[in-house]
Design an enzyme around this catalytic site. Structure first.
Site, short mmCIF file in Angstrom:
data_model
loop_
_atom_site.label_atom_id
_atom_site.label_comp_id
_atom_site.label_asym_id
_atom_site.label_seq_id
_atom_site.Cartn_x
_atom_site.Cartn_y
_atom_site.Cartn_z
N HIS A 84 -7.12 -4.85 2.84
CA HIS A 84 -7.23 -3.94 1.69
C HIS A 84 -7.30 -2.51 2.20
O HIS A 84 -7.68 -2.25 3.34
CB HIS A 84 -8.46 -4.27 0.85
N HIS A 85 -6.96 -1.60 1.33
CA HIS A 85 -7.00 -0.18 1.68
C HIS A 85 -8.40 0.38 1.38
O HIS A 85 -8.92 0.21 0.28
CB HIS A 85 -5.95 0.61 0.90
N CYS A 86 -8.98 1.03 2.37
CA CYS A 86 -10.29 1.66 2.20
C CYS A 86 -10.09 3.14 1.91
O CYS A 86 -9.49 3.86 2.72
CB CYS A 86 -11.14 1.48 3.46
N CYS A 88 -5.56 0.92 5.74
CA CYS A 88 -5.68 -0.49 5.39
C CYS A 88 -6.46 -1.20 6.49
O CYS A 88 -6.19 -1.00 7.69
CB CYS A 88 -4.30 -1.12 5.21
N CYS A 140 -15.93 0.97 8.31
CA CYS A 140 -15.50 -0.19 7.55
C CYS A 140 -15.89 -1.45 8.31
O CYS A 140 -15.70 -1.54 9.53
CB CYS A 140 -13.98 -0.16 7.33
N HIS A 185 -17.01 -1.19 3.02
CA HIS A 185 -17.29 0.04 3.78
C HIS A 185 -18.80 0.27 3.73
O HIS A 185 -19.37 0.47 2.66
CB HIS A 185 -16.55 1.24 3.20
N CYS A 186 -19.43 0.25 4.89
CA CYS A 186 -20.89 0.31 4.96
C CYS A 186 -21.35 1.73 5.30
O CYS A 186 -21.03 2.24 6.38
CB CYS A 186 -21.41 -0.66 6.01
N CYS A 231 -12.03 5.36 4.61
CA CYS A 231 -11.38 5.45 5.92
C CYS A 231 -9.93 5.90 5.81
O CYS A 231 -9.32 6.27 6.81
CB CYS A 231 -11.44 4.10 6.63
N CYS A 289 0.85 -1.19 0.00
CA CYS A 289 0.00 0.00 0.00
C CYS A 289 0.88 1.24 0.00
O CYS A 289 1.58 1.51 0.99
CB CYS A 289 -0.93 0.01 1.22
#
EC number: 2.3.1.225
Length: 365
Positions: free
Chosen positions: A140-142, A148, A162, A155-156, A145, A128
């Site tokens: 994984h990277h959001c 990672c 997340c 993401h909700c 947010c 990342c």
């Protein structure tokens, strides 16, 4: 204030709008059921005993629903530990290199002692650039947010958070108790809905709340049922939402069931071994979120060694730090055995619930 900082502040503020909407609906449903239905309608018609029973059961579902929702929203997403970050010297060498092959060689050496069994689609170390760390398996990277997330699912927007390793159990319980909450409200309101609809009862104020309460609870029940069913299927297969759209690629090829250990073990990975905690929104998931056993266990002694350590890592109780096993004891022979890495490929995180276009998970030969 810099434009990017201002934009991120706006994003964070707007992100609470769906949560406030859900909160408003829940608060109104509480008033409509407790005050308009139980106090005015039932007690007003001499059904005091039924009103008490309804209120006790209603508050049981309500408390569990709100508790689960709260934990899903305010449990901070778990991020990779410092072992996955490059040292200062490695980071300096990486940034000075212009050749992707040389950069990958630096990452490969750094990842050699990490419990990593997945790579990008192009067989490169999953690194990342934003967080400047090597991504653990299933992390994984959001972009929402800006970090990672361990075992990231999605993401909700409805929880403005997340959903991943640290709160996936809470998210499932939130769906489960919201389903029970809506089902209970709809079934107990139904007979009074019919009475108001046929004008058998004439209280105008209560009529509006009871009629609308039935429609809202039924609508949310249908919506949540479909979402909960999908996530139960994911848990049974030991997949995340990301992995359901892009199956992980292992040394033997693409396999959507690569992390599946059987339905029972898959469920225990999320809910833990202690059955008394299964229905409570307290953390009881197995492992540390940084490494996961796969179907290679039993055929690869190195993978089995990593899995046994991961199985022994437990954390019960909310807001407790997640135990990280000593990574130095889990040398990754899969990474060590590959003499060369191909050209780097980019990988994006997930910024919204239900998307299907961000992540590739793979394991090298």
């Amino acid at each position: 204030m810099a434009p990017c900082t201002l934009w991120r502040c706006c994003q964070r503020t707007v992100g609470w709008v769906p949560v406030l909407f859900i909160t408003f609906v829940v608060v109104w449903s509480y008033y409509a059921y407790v005050v308009e239905l139980c106090v005015f309608t039932l007690s007003g018609n001499g059904e005091n005993g039924k009103a008490v029973v309804y209120l006790v059961a209603f508050h049981l579902f309500f408390v569990m629903f709100v508790w689960s929702y709260w934990m899903t929203i305010f449990t901070s997403p778990a991020s990779p530990s410092k072992e996955f970050c490059l040292s200062n010297s490695e980071k300096e060498r990486y940034e000075k290199e212009f050749s992707q092959e040389r950069q990958q060689e630096i990452l490969r050496r750094a990842a050699r002692d990490l419990p990593i069994y997945t790579t990008s689609a192009s067989k490169t170390v999953r690194y990342c650039e934003r967080c400047q760390l090597i991504k653990p398996d299933r992390a994984h990277h959001c972009s929402a947010c800006d970090m990672c997330i361990l075992k990231m699912d999605h993401h909700c927007p409805w929880v403005n958070n997340c959903v991943g390793f640290s709160n996936y159990k809470f998210f499932l319980l939130f769906l489960f108790y919201s389903l029970l909450y809506c089902l209970f409200v709809a079934t107990t309101v139904l007979q009074y809905f019919i009475k108001f609809w046929t004008n058998e009862l004439t209280d105008t104020r209560a009529k509006f709340h009871v009629l609308f309460l039935f429609f809202v609870s039924t609508m949310f029940f249908i919506s949540v049922l479909s979402l909960l069913s999908y996530h139960c299927w994911l848990v049974g297969k030991n997949r995340t939402t990301i992995e359901s759209f892009r199956a992980p690629m292992f040394s033997y090829g693409t396999d959507g069931n690569g992390f599946s250990l059987g339905c029972s073990k898959n469920w225990r990975q999320v809910f833990g071994d202690e059955k008394k905690y299964w229905l409570l929104p307290v953390f009881s998931s197995q492992g540390d979120g940084c490494s996961f056993p796969t179907r290679l266990v039993g055929t690869d002694p190195e993978q089995a060694s990593v899995s046994n350590q991961s199985e022994s890592a437990r954390s019960i109780g909310s807001n407790q730090p997640f135990p990280i096993k000593p990574l130095s004891e889990s040398k990754n022979r899969l990474l060590d055995s590959d003499p060369q890495w191909l050209e780097s490929g980019s990988e994006e995180g997930v910024g919204g619930s239900g998307t299907n276009n961000h992540v590739t998970v793979a394991i090298e030969n």
